[in-house]
Scaffold this motif. Structure first.
Motif, PDB file in Angstrom:
ATOM      1  N   ILE A   1       0.750  -0.744   0.394  1.00 53.43           N
ATOM      2  CA  ILE A   1       0.082   0.036   0.426  1.00 53.43           C
ATOM      3  C   ILE A   1       1.128   1.116  -0.058  1.00 53.43           C
ATOM      4  O   ILE A   1       0.715   2.329  -1.046  1.00 53.43           O
ATOM      5  N   GLY A   2       1.998   1.157   0.989  1.00 51.47           N
ATOM      6  CA  GLY A   2       2.987   2.266   0.565  1.00 51.47           C
ATOM      7  C   GLY A   2       3.383   3.013  -0.672  1.00 51.47           C
ATOM      8  O   GLY A   2       3.458   3.393  -0.789  1.00 51.47           O
ATOM      9  N   PHE A   3       4.212   1.757  -1.534  1.00 54.25           N
ATOM     10  CA  PHE A   3       4.658   1.587  -2.474  1.00 54.25           C
ATOM     11  C   PHE A   3       3.558   2.120  -3.503  1.00 54.25           C
ATOM     12  O   PHE A   3       4.068   3.090  -4.239  1.00 54.25           O
ATOM     13  N   THR A   4       2.176   1.889  -3.465  1.00 53.93           N
ATOM     14  CA  THR A   4       1.230   1.703  -4.474  1.00 53.93           C
ATOM     15  C   THR A   4       0.978   3.321  -4.023  1.00 53.93           C
ATOM     16  O   THR A   4       0.938   3.709  -5.151  1.00 53.93           O
ATOM     17  N   ALA A   5       0.852   3.857  -2.813  1.00 61.51           N
ATOM     18  CA  ALA A   5       0.370   5.594  -2.682  1.00 61.51           C
ATOM     19  C   ALA A   5       1.827   6.389  -3.462  1.00 61.51           C
ATOM     20  O   ALA A   5       0.878   7.136  -4.115  1.00 61.51           O
ATOM     21  N   GLY A   6       2.912   5.922  -3.507  1.00 58.88           N
ATOM     22  CA  GLY A   6       3.501   6.814  -2.867  1.00 58.88           C
ATOM     23  C   GLY A   6       3.823   6.914  -4.451  1.00 58.88           C
ATOM     24  O   GLY A   6       4.006   8.205  -4.581  1.00 58.88           O
ATOM     25  N   ALA A   7       3.669   5.697  -5.583  1.00 54.48           N
ATOM     26  CA  ALA A   7       4.124   5.981  -6.548  1.00 54.48           C
ATOM     27  C   ALA A   7       2.565   6.743  -7.296  1.00 54.48           C
ATOM     28  O   ALA A   7       2.778   7.527  -8.569  1.00 54.48           O
ATOM     29  N   ALA A   8       1.574   6.289  -6.557  1.00 52.88           N
ATOM     30  CA  ALA A   8       0.168   7.211  -7.405  1.00 52.88           C
ATOM     31  C   ALA A   8       0.197   8.495  -7.189  1.00 52.88           C
ATOM     32  O   ALA A   8      -0.768   8.884  -8.228  1.00 52.88           O
ATOM     33  N   ILE A   9      -0.214   9.072  -5.755  1.00 52.20           N
ATOM     34  CA  ILE A   9      -0.232  10.441  -5.349  1.00 52.20           C
ATOM     35  C   ILE A   9      -0.423  11.629  -6.462  1.00 52.20           C
ATOM     36  O   ILE A   9      -1.260  11.907  -6.996  1.00 52.20           O
ATOM     37  N   PRO A  10       1.549  11.790  -6.607  1.00 49.06           N
ATOM     38  CA  PRO A  10       1.683  12.837  -7.201  1.00 49.06           C
ATOM     39  C   PRO A  10       1.550  12.274  -8.963  1.00 49.06           C
ATOM     40  O   PRO A  10       0.449  13.520  -9.467  1.00 49.06           O
ATOM     41  N   ASN A  11       1.736  11.019  -8.871  1.00 50.02           N
ATOM     42  CA  ASN A  11       1.261  11.236 -10.530  1.00 50.02           C
ATOM     43  C   ASN A  11      -0.473  11.063 -10.907  1.00 50.02           C
ATOM     44  O   ASN A  11      -0.479  11.374 -12.607  1.00 50.02           O
ATOM     45  N   VAL A  12      -1.228  11.173  -9.901  1.00 49.82           N
ATOM     46  CA  VAL A  12      -2.324  10.515 -10.502  1.00 49.82           C
ATOM     47  C   VAL A  12      -3.029  12.093 -10.292  1.00 49.82           C
ATOM     48  O   VAL A  12      -3.387  12.503 -10.986  1.00 49.82           O
ATOM     49  N   LEU A  13      -2.576  12.455  -9.621  1.00 49.63           N
ATOM     50  CA  LEU A  13      -3.190  14.497  -9.429  1.00 49.63           C
ATOM     51  C   LEU A  13      -2.159  15.783 -10.598  1.00 49.63           C
ATOM     52  O   LEU A  13      -3.078  15.826 -11.415  1.00 49.63           O
ATOM     53  N   GLN A  14      -1.093  14.608 -11.183  1.00 53.09           N
ATOM     54  CA  GLN A  14      -0.569  15.426 -12.167  1.00 53.09           C
ATOM     55  C   GLN A  14      -1.578  15.256 -13.408  1.00 53.09           C
ATOM     56  O   GLN A  14      -2.131  15.733 -14.316  1.00 53.09           O
ATOM     57  N   ALA A  15      -1.736  13.726 -13.579  1.00 52.09           N
ATOM     58  CA  ALA A  15      -2.271  13.439 -15.420  1.00 52.09           C
ATOM     59  C   ALA A  15      -3.673  13.863 -14.453  1.00 52.09           C
ATOM     60  O   ALA A  15      -4.409  14.219 -16.182  1.00 52.09           O
ATOM     61  N   SER A  16      -4.397  13.210 -13.759  1.00 54.77           N
ATOM     62  CA  SER A  16      -6.210  13.666 -13.574  1.00 54.77           C
ATOM     63  C   SER A  16      -6.440  14.362 -13.688  1.00 54.77           C
ATOM     64  O   SER A  16      -8.001  14.999 -13.828  1.00 54.77           O
ATOM     65  N   ILE A  17      -6.047  15.779 -12.344  1.00 55.51           N
ATOM     66  CA  ILE A  17      -5.656  17.117 -11.702  1.00 55.51           C
ATOM     67  C   ILE A  17      -6.043  17.686 -12.459  1.00 55.51           C
ATOM     68  O   ILE A  17      -6.009  18.737 -13.340  1.00 55.51           O
ATOM     69  N   PHE A  18      -4.133  18.238 -12.484  1.00 55.68           N
ATOM     70  CA  PHE A  18      -3.488  19.298 -12.767  1.00 55.68           C
ATOM     71  C   PHE A  18      -3.689  19.588 -14.305  1.00 55.68           C
ATOM     72  O   PHE A  18      -4.223  20.189 -15.446  1.00 55.68           O
ATOM     73  N   GLU A  19      -3.315  18.303 -15.122  1.00 52.27           N
ATOM     74  CA  GLU A  19      -3.239  18.393 -17.043  1.00 52.27           C
ATOM     75  C   GLU A  19      -4.563  18.894 -17.541  1.00 52.27           C
ATOM     76  O   GLU A  19      -5.143  19.277 -18.176  1.00 52.27           O
TER      77      GLU A  19
END
Lengths: 230, 271
Positions: free
Chosen positions: A117-135
């Motif tokens: 969970i730690g690895f997945t959340a760490g990898a996902a949170i910044p990238n998902v925010l960038q790809a799905s919210i900011f972009e």
């Protein structure tokens, strides 16, 4: 051999299609066979393409290299292969998943789950925010800059305005901290309309996808199976 | 009459659909098609790649959903081999390696492409997220060998390829959420250009990514395959499938309209 394969595939396809009339033993046979085969195949592929090359081979090469080093027969290659011994750490953590099988040691499963969970959340949170919210926010607003510069066609302007209205109204619909009455109620109703159009498009595409599967199987039955007979 | 229509045996609809699928399959009818922007963008991007460029083709679908992605894979592989664009095949689906390997071999043989020089198939590794992120650092760290067991270092076309920096495009042929994973991790983190060919079920989810240029282009279902085949001037499975599907769609639209008319008339009578 190929003809035999075509006949088996045709028989199983017809078994599955027989469900359209009603549930029957042929359908259940084909369904169970499909599930069993696909699970069995996936396990074998995962062992051959995952476990053996990524875990077993480096570890066994590391153990062999360690033996060579201990007997003073070490070479630069064996020194390099020693790094395979580090695989014992992820393998050990992975094996803790099997602690579930022993009631006394079930608590050990928390560690691999926590790491996962730690690895997945760490990898996902910044990238998902960038790809799905900011972009996506940037993509919604960029056409207005182009509109201001006068480089957007009439169709694109209408599209950009519709997207923005849809975005705001749909977000209002999901904002439950304010009662949906008056202007907020109207905006949320427009949001529902956009959601319905979205669901309609998704459903239409789903029907299209399912029809494609049917066409593919009918094409197989007519061209490959019947084609091999006549 | 309308009451009967509302309670029609579903098996009659199945027979109607079967008839509408079988007739165009037996007597192929070519309907006109127009190439839409998403497919045109993908075609143009690949067409403009210089010879010797490398793309990754991810076969992220399974045997139960290959009806739509397979014609797309055939068309794009044909295009790449004719343009001297090298193709690295991979899959994130455990039950796909054999089918993907056979498909690449078949299209390569038809177009005179050589294994190891023009294309290679690396196979499957478990853990989609780890595979996508790992390949960004070192492809050989994830796939030490290809699907046939040849070491990556011994494959000529992989000589100068270390990670995504040497890859010009990743085309994800998807039947699930893999395209979003490629966008989120490979595009956002490593700036890898992503394109997609998706099944009908997930077409609607792809348009926002196209608008923001997170997708270079994409092929929507049978339509996308047909459009790509049209651009190549080589009608194939996609064109045949779409022609048949068009008749089924007309039938479904007719049935939906009829069902709604019957429903509203019956409700008015009851009132």
């Amino acid at each position: 051999m190929e003809v035999l394969g075509i006949w088996i595939a045709a028989f199983l396809t017809l078994c599955i299609f027989s469900f359209l009339y009603r549930d029957n033993p042929f359908y259940r046979f084909a369904e169970h066979l499909f599930i069993g085969l696909s699970v069995g195949y996936s396990i074998v592929v995962t062992i051959h393409q995952g476990f053996i090359p990524l875990a077993w081979e480096p570890l066994s090469e590391g153990v062999n290299a360690l033996q060579s080093e201990l007997t003073s027969e070490g070479t630069p290659e064996t020194k390099e292969a020693l790094s395979g011994l580090f695989k014992i750490i992820p393998i050990g953590i992975g094996l803790l998943f099997f602690a579930r099988l022993s009631p006394r040691h079930t608590w050990l499963i928390r560690y691999p789950i926590a790491i996962l969970i730690g690895f997945t959340a760490g990898a996902a949170i910044p990238n998902v925010l960038q790809a799905s919210i900011f972009e996506q926010t940037y993509g919604t607003l960029t056409p207005f800059a182009a509109m201001h510069a006068g480089s957007l066609s009439t169709g694109d302007i209408v599209g950009a305005i519709l997207i923005t209205i849809g975005l705001i109204c749909t977000l209002v619909y999901f904002f439950f901290s304010v009662e949906h009455q008056g202007p907020v109620g109207w905006l949320s109703k427009v949001g529902i309309a956009f959601l319905m159009i979205g669901f309609g498009a998704a459903f239409g595409n789903t029907v299209m996808g399912r029809v494609a599967l049917l066409i593919h199987r009918v094409g197989f039955l007519i061209n490959d199976w019947l084609g091999s007979i006549f | 009459m309308f009451e009967k229509l509302m309670n029609i045996d579903r098996r009659i609809i199945f027979v109607l659909v079967a008839v509408v699928v079988i007739i165009p399959t037996l007597i192929p009818i070519r309907l006109p098609t127009r190439v839409a922007e998403p497919t045109q963008k993908l075609y143009d991007y690949i067409d403009e790649l210089p010879p010797g460029s490398t793309i990754i083709m991810a076969f992220d679908y399974g045997p139960s959903s290959l009806a739509e992605p397979e014609p797309m894979a055939k068309a794009v592989l044909q295009h790449c081999f004719n343009k001297d664009v090298r193709v690295i095949g991979i899959t994130l689906y455990a039950n796909m390696p054999t089918l993907a390997d056979k498909l690449m071999q078949k299209i390569a043989t038809e177009n005179g492409a050589v294994y190891g020089e023009d294309y290679t198939f690396l196979g499957y590794r478990p853990g989609a997220l780890q595979v996508i992120l790992g390949m960004g650092t070192n492809i050989a760290g994830v796939f030490e060998t290809d699907y046939h067991g040849t070491a990556i270092a011994e494959i000529p076309m992989m000589e100068n390829i270390t990670n995504y920096d040497q890859i010009d495009l990743l085309l994800d042929l998807a039947a699930g959420s893999s395209t979003e994973a490629w966008i989120i991790y490979a595009n956002t983190r490593y700036n890898l250009k992503i394109a997609a060919g998706v099944t009908g079920v997930i077409i609607a989810q792809m348009y926002p990514y196209l608008q923001t240029n997170q997708l270079v282009g994409f092929m929507p279902g049978y339509l996308g395959a047909t459009e790509y085949e049209k651009l190549l001037n080589a009608p194939g499975d996609g064109t045949i499938g779409l022609n048949t599907a068009s008749f089924v769609h007309l039938l479904i639209i007719g049935l939906v309209a009829l069902g709604n008319i019957a429903f509203f008339i019956q409700r008015r009578r009851e009132e």
